[in-house]
Design a protein around this motif. Structure first.
Motif, PDB file in Angstrom:
ATOM      1  N   UNK A   1     -29.411 -95.513 -40.399  1.00  0.00           N
ATOM      2  CA  UNK A   1     -30.330 -95.278 -39.283  1.00  0.00           C
ATOM      3  C   UNK A   1     -31.652 -94.697 -39.754  1.00  0.00           C
ATOM      4  N   UNK A   2     -31.595 -93.803 -40.731  1.00  0.00           N
ATOM      5  CA  UNK A   2     -32.813 -93.153 -41.220  1.00  0.00           C
ATOM      6  C   UNK A   2     -33.703 -94.148 -41.960  1.00  0.00           C
ATOM      7  N   UNK A   3     -33.089 -95.110 -42.651  1.00  0.00           N
ATOM      8  CA  UNK A   3     -33.906 -96.123 -43.328  1.00  0.00           C
ATOM      9  C   UNK A   3     -34.626 -97.002 -42.308  1.00  0.00           C
ATOM     10  N   UNK A   4     -33.941 -97.306 -41.203  1.00  0.00           N
ATOM     11  CA  UNK A   4     -34.601 -98.075 -40.134  1.00  0.00           C
ATOM     12  C   UNK A   4     -35.796 -97.286 -39.605  1.00  0.00           C
ATOM     13  N   UNK A   5     -35.590 -95.979 -39.357  1.00  0.00           N
ATOM     14  CA  UNK A   5     -36.684 -95.149 -38.847  1.00  0.00           C
ATOM     15  C   UNK A   5     -37.815 -95.078 -39.882  1.00  0.00           C
ATOM     16  N   UNK A   6     -37.456 -94.989 -41.168  1.00  0.00           N
ATOM     17  CA  UNK A   6     -38.461 -94.972 -42.235  1.00  0.00           C
ATOM     18  C   UNK A   6     -39.317 -96.236 -42.179  1.00  0.00           C
ATOM     19  N   UNK A   7     -38.667 -97.393 -42.019  1.00  0.00           N
ATOM     20  CA  UNK A   7     -39.425 -98.653 -41.916  1.00  0.00           C
ATOM     21  C   UNK A   7     -40.329 -98.629 -40.685  1.00  0.00           C
ATOM     22  N   UNK A   8     -39.839 -98.054 -39.580  1.00  0.00           N
ATOM     23  CA  UNK A   8     -40.671 -97.969 -38.375  1.00  0.00           C
ATOM     24  C   UNK A   8     -41.943 -97.186 -38.663  1.00  0.00           C
ATOM     25  N   UNK A   9     -41.810 -96.068 -39.397  1.00  0.00           N
ATOM     26  CA  UNK A   9     -42.989 -95.258 -39.703  1.00  0.00           C
ATOM     27  C   UNK A   9     -43.918 -95.982 -40.673  1.00  0.00           C
ATOM     28  N   UNK A  10     -43.353 -96.756 -41.603  1.00  0.00           N
ATOM     29  CA  UNK A  10     -44.206 -97.530 -42.520  1.00  0.00           C
ATOM     30  C   UNK A  10     -45.007 -98.550 -41.719  1.00  0.00           C
ATOM     31  N   UNK A  11     -44.323 -99.232 -40.779  1.00  0.00           N
ATOM     32  CA  UNK A  11     -45.025-100.212 -39.936  1.00  0.00           C
ATOM     33  C   UNK A  11     -46.107 -99.507 -39.124  1.00  0.00           C
ATOM     34  N   UNK A  12     -45.770 -98.316 -38.595  1.00  0.00           N
ATOM     35  CA  UNK A  12     -46.745 -97.529 -37.823  1.00  0.00           C
ATOM     36  C   UNK A  12     -47.997 -97.244 -38.640  1.00  0.00           C
ATOM     37  N   UNK A  13     -47.806 -96.778 -39.873  1.00  0.00           N
ATOM     38  CA  UNK A  13     -48.955 -96.433 -40.718  1.00  0.00           C
ATOM     39  C   UNK A  13     -49.793 -97.666 -41.040  1.00  0.00           C
ATOM     40  N   UNK A  14     -49.115 -98.779 -41.365  1.00  0.00           N
ATOM     41  CA  UNK A  14     -49.858 -99.975 -41.765  1.00  0.00           C
ATOM     42  C   UNK A  14     -50.606-100.600 -40.587  1.00  0.00           C
ATOM     43  N   UNK A  15     -50.002-100.588 -39.391  1.00  0.00           N
ATOM     44  CA  UNK A  15     -50.735-101.112 -38.231  1.00  0.00           C
ATOM     45  C   UNK A  15     -51.977-100.261 -37.998  1.00  0.00           C
ATOM     46  N   UNK A  16     -51.859 -98.938 -38.233  1.00  0.00           N
ATOM     47  CA  UNK A  16     -53.011 -98.047 -38.067  1.00  0.00           C
ATOM     48  C   UNK A  16     -54.116 -98.370 -39.062  1.00  0.00           C
ATOM     49  N   UNK A  17     -53.738 -98.570 -40.321  1.00  0.00           N
ATOM     50  CA  UNK A  17     -54.736 -98.796 -41.380  1.00  0.00           C
ATOM     51  C   UNK A  17     -55.353-100.191 -41.268  1.00  0.00           C
ATOM     52  N   UNK A  18     -54.486-101.202 -41.053  1.00  0.00           N
ATOM     53  CA  UNK A  18     -54.961-102.587 -41.110  1.00  0.00           C
ATOM     54  C   UNK A  18     -55.436-103.098 -39.756  1.00  0.00           C
ATOM     55  N   UNK A  19     -54.944-102.474 -38.689  1.00  0.00           N
ATOM     56  CA  UNK A  19     -55.300-102.952 -37.362  1.00  0.00           C
ATOM     57  C   UNK A  19     -54.579-104.237 -36.973  1.00  0.00           C
ATOM     58  N   UNK A  20     -53.495-104.573 -37.688  1.00  0.00           N
ATOM     59  CA  UNK A  20     -52.750-105.788 -37.368  1.00  0.00           C
ATOM     60  C   UNK A  20     -51.691-105.513 -36.308  1.00  0.00           C
ATOM     61  N   UNK A  21     -51.114-106.598 -35.796  1.00  0.00           N
ATOM     62  CA  UNK A  21     -49.967-106.465 -34.896  1.00  0.00           C
ATOM     63  C   UNK A  21     -48.754-106.015 -35.717  1.00  0.00           C
ATOM     64  N   UNK A  22     -47.866-105.184 -35.143  1.00  0.00           N
ATOM     65  CA  UNK A  22     -46.684-104.738 -35.899  1.00  0.00           C
ATOM     66  C   UNK A  22     -45.819-105.899 -36.383  1.00  0.00           C
ATOM     67  N   UNK A  23     -45.816-107.013 -35.600  1.00  0.00           N
ATOM     68  CA  UNK A  23     -44.977-108.155 -36.005  1.00  0.00           C
ATOM     69  C   UNK A  23     -45.492-108.763 -37.301  1.00  0.00           C
ATOM     70  N   UNK A  24     -46.843-108.878 -37.403  1.00  0.00           N
ATOM     71  CA  UNK A  24     -47.447-109.435 -38.614  1.00  0.00           C
ATOM     72  C   UNK A  24     -47.180-108.521 -39.809  1.00  0.00           C
ATOM     73  N   UNK A  25     -47.327-107.204 -39.574  1.00  0.00           N
ATOM     74  CA  UNK A  25     -47.051-106.231 -40.644  1.00  0.00           C
ATOM     75  C   UNK A  25     -45.617-106.400 -41.146  1.00  0.00           C
ATOM     76  N   UNK A  26     -44.681-106.537 -40.199  1.00  0.00           N
ATOM     77  CA  UNK A  26     -43.273-106.656 -40.587  1.00  0.00           C
ATOM     78  C   UNK A  26     -43.038-107.910 -41.423  1.00  0.00           C
ATOM     79  N   UNK A  27     -43.660-109.014 -41.030  1.00  0.00           N
ATOM     80  CA  UNK A  27     -43.479-110.269 -41.788  1.00  0.00           C
ATOM     81  C   UNK A  27     -43.994-110.090 -43.217  1.00  0.00           C
ATOM     82  N   UNK A  28     -45.178-109.445 -43.344  1.00  0.00           N
ATOM     83  CA  UNK A  28     -45.740-109.238 -44.676  1.00  0.00           C
ATOM     84  C   UNK A  28     -44.839-108.316 -45.506  1.00  0.00           C
ATOM     85  N   UNK A  29     -44.144-107.384 -44.830  1.00  0.00           N
ATOM     86  CA  UNK A  29     -43.328-106.394 -45.545  1.00  0.00           C
ATOM     87  C   UNK A  29     -41.967-106.924 -46.009  1.00  0.00           C
TER      88      UNK A  29
END
Lengths: 332, 287
Positions: B41-69
């Motif tokens: 569960x914590x790894x899932x939450x960790x990925x959520x926070x990584x997606x959060x940070x990257x959407x903030x920096x890149x301004x992309x949609x979270x779905x696009x960030x996830x695909x790239x990740x």
């Protein structure tokens, strides 16, 4: 065989430490007594977790469930049923045992890693039910009434002494009882299970019955530790009485770092933990991160923990749980 | 009355898709590598926070960030298994449980230090609010898509495990590590691939969760418990069973939530415990 003088020396120091603890109220100030009270509660929890994980192969992530049941039972018998606190303490232990039986019956359908998560689910259920009980303050909990507290002594100083004595007594009884259990016939089987479960099973150790006995054995001690947490905090609340960090996570780190599968390990670990916590009090979440890193390192490189390392460097078996046969060497 | 019940049921089934996504990776690591990852569960939450940070920096949609990740997630899972978890293989269940337990505490408290205790949510854009009516019931487009994604992912994983050469190797090592080793399939080479796939399912679950609902550094354990219950309910080794388990968890939660927030979790646990008493091997256990 390690040298007899060293063993005697270490045991003498241990005896002195126990004597100093017994004379605690005359030796230490109120602040130290409160810290020591907490220490004895944690030692009790560590001994119980170690009995399950270190010997019976039951890794509990739900120990906080029985601690919480003990705290709530004590509150119920005193504040709600108006019994004397001295009747409530043993009744709380019995209640925890009574709750442990059906819990065991359900979650023992799971084994090994599944059982670990099963204990966690059970503890979560107990916590959620505690938050629903009428008279216990719901989700935010409630204070233990002052008349109940006053039964332990009219003055604050007296109560600190009484709580200290109760916690010390609990830790000593938990320790001696567990030691005797490990030295008994059942304990022989447990030690065999610790070393090789399959071999123990085929040598005639009844694994299921031994596991059930150990699981139920820990329940009243955890419940009594729960009573002490309610007295220490002077309140019961689902989030505090069933706190997974305080009553299970810290305890797992203590036993793993101190040395799993020995009697010395949990006690050493608890001492290390209290020293470390005092030093790292200002670092917030970092101290848990550090404990996590240390314990992963310990599991990978020194699975028997700090005490295991001491044994390899030649420390004697201070608290032997085995029976050593007398060696008669014939002189030629 | 009937309408309300049907509505609760349908919404519960859709939430079940999200729980199935949480549980898929756990089902794989239990079924294949035969361990419970306490940090799941914590790894899932960790990925959520990584997606959060990257959407903030890149301004992309979270779905696009996830695909790239996706390749990054595979790499993380691979490295984790190869250099940490693999060291504990063959030493019984205690070391690996305690290592993942330590990992769980490190991730939780690391996220707490890095992001603070506040709850977060990601915006998925217009799709979040889109809905259509079927008779008297409103169905959200986003929950429906997540459910279909869960179904597609299970079908994909099932095909991967049972129809591809890599899948056959993974199953061989899982069934008999010693025999597989004799024909050149070593666990230390095969399991990291499986864990990489597990990490991809975690990433997908993280992305879907962070758009659907709030998250914070402390929710990992509750996600682990829900995922675990879905896996055990469904039956070990059965990915489709895990989907059914997720649906049962979702429906139980949804009915419980009609009373209050703690009944939501209590209903979930009670359904699990009752099922455990009557059918401990799960609904669709595969031997």
């Amino acid at each position: 065989m390690t040298s007899k003088p060293l063993l005697l020396g270490v045991r003498a120091i241990l005896a002195l430490a126990v004597l100093a603890c017994l004379a605690g109220p005359w030796l230490f100030d109120a602040n130290s007594l409160t810290v020591l009270t907490e220490f004895f509660i944690v030692v009790t929890l560590a001994l119980m977790w170690n009995l399950l994980a270190g010997y019976a192969d039951i890794i509990s992530v739900g120990q906080q469930g029985f601690v919480g049941v003990g705290a709530y039972a004590f509150f119920g018998f005193t504040a709600l049923a108006h019994l004397s606190v001295w009747a409530a303490v043993p009744l709380a232990a019995l209640t925890t045992l009574a709750v442990a039986v059906p819990v065991m019956a359900v979650i023992f359908r799971l084994r090994t890693a599944y059982l670990a998560v099963g204990t966690w689910v059970a503890a979560d259920v107990l916590m959620l039910i505690a938050g629903k009980l009428p008279g216990f303050g719901g989700g935010s909990g409630t204070s233990v009434p002052i008349p109940v507290i006053k039964q332990f002594g009219a003055r604050l100083g007296d109560r600190i002494d009484v709580f200290y004595a109760m916690a010390l007594g609990l830790a000593l009884i938990a320790f001696v009882a567990t030691w005797m259990l490990l030295r008994s016939r059942v304990g022989l089987g447990l030690t065999a299970m610790r070393d090789n479960e399959e071999a123990a099973g085929s040598a005639g150790v009844d694994l299921v019955r031994t596991r059930i006995l150990c699981f139920l054995w820990t329940a009243p001690f955890l419940g009594l530790a729960g009573v002490m947490t309610a007295l220490e905090k002077l309140r019961v609340a689902p989030s505090a009485s069933f706190n997974i960090t305080d009553w299970t996570i810290d305890v797992i780190f203590i036993v793993v770092i101190g040395g799993i599968g020995s009697l010395e390990g949990p006690i050493l670990g608890a001492i290390l933990f209290f020293v470390l916590r005092q030093q790292l009090a200002d670092f917030g979440a970092w101290y848990l991160i550090l404990l996590g890193l240390i314990s992963i390192g310990v599991i990978l490189f020194e699975p028997r923990g700090f005490w295991g390392a001491c044994r390899r460097w030649g420390a004697p078996d201070i608290l032997p749980v085995g029976h050593e046969a007398e060696a008669h060497v014939l002189k030629r | 009355m009937v309408e309300t019940l049907v509505n609760l049921l349908v919404q519960g089934v859709l939430i079940g898709g999200l729980y199935a996504l949480f549980a898929l990776g756990l089902s794989l690591s239990l079924g294949v590598m035969r361990f419970v990852n306490i940090a799941h569960g914590d790894m899932i939450v960790l990925f959520s926070f990584v997606i959060l940070s990257l959407t903030g920096v890149l301004g992309w949609s979270p779905f696009l960030v996830a695909i790239v990740l996706i390749p990054v997630a595979f790499g993380i899972g691979w490295l984790l298994q190869r250099y940490l978890l693999q060291r504990t293989v063959g030493k019984g269940i205690l070391p690996i449980l305690l290592v993942t337990f330590g990992l769980s505490i490190i991730i939780q408290n690391g996220l707490l230090e890095a992001y603070g205790p506040n709850t977060r949510k990601l915006s998925g854009g217009a799709i979040e609010l889109a809905a259509f009516r079927v008779g008297p019931i409103d169905i959200g487009l986003y929950p429906l898509l997540v459910f279909l994604l869960a179904v597609a992912l299970i079908a994909g994983l099932d095909a991967f495990l049972y129809r591809t050469a890599v899948g056959a190797r993974i199953r061989a090592v899982s069934d008999d590590p010693a025999a597989a080793d004799l024909i050149g399939l070593t666990a230390s080479r095969i399991y990291p691939i499986a864990m990489g796939v597990v990490a991809i399912t975690m990433l997908v679950a993280a992305c879907c969760m962070s758009v659907w609902t709030n998250f914070d550094p402390a929710i990992g354990p509750s996600r682990l418990l829900a995922a675990f219950e879905a896996v055990v309910l469904g039956g070990l080794g059965s990915l489709w069973g895990t989907l059914i388990g997720g649906i049962i968890i979702g429906v139980a939660q949804n009915f419980g939530s009609q009373l209050d927030a703690s009944w939501q979790i209590l209903a979930q646990h009670l359904v699990f415990l009752v099922a455990l008493v009557f059918r401990p091997q799960g609904l669709f256990a595969r031997n």
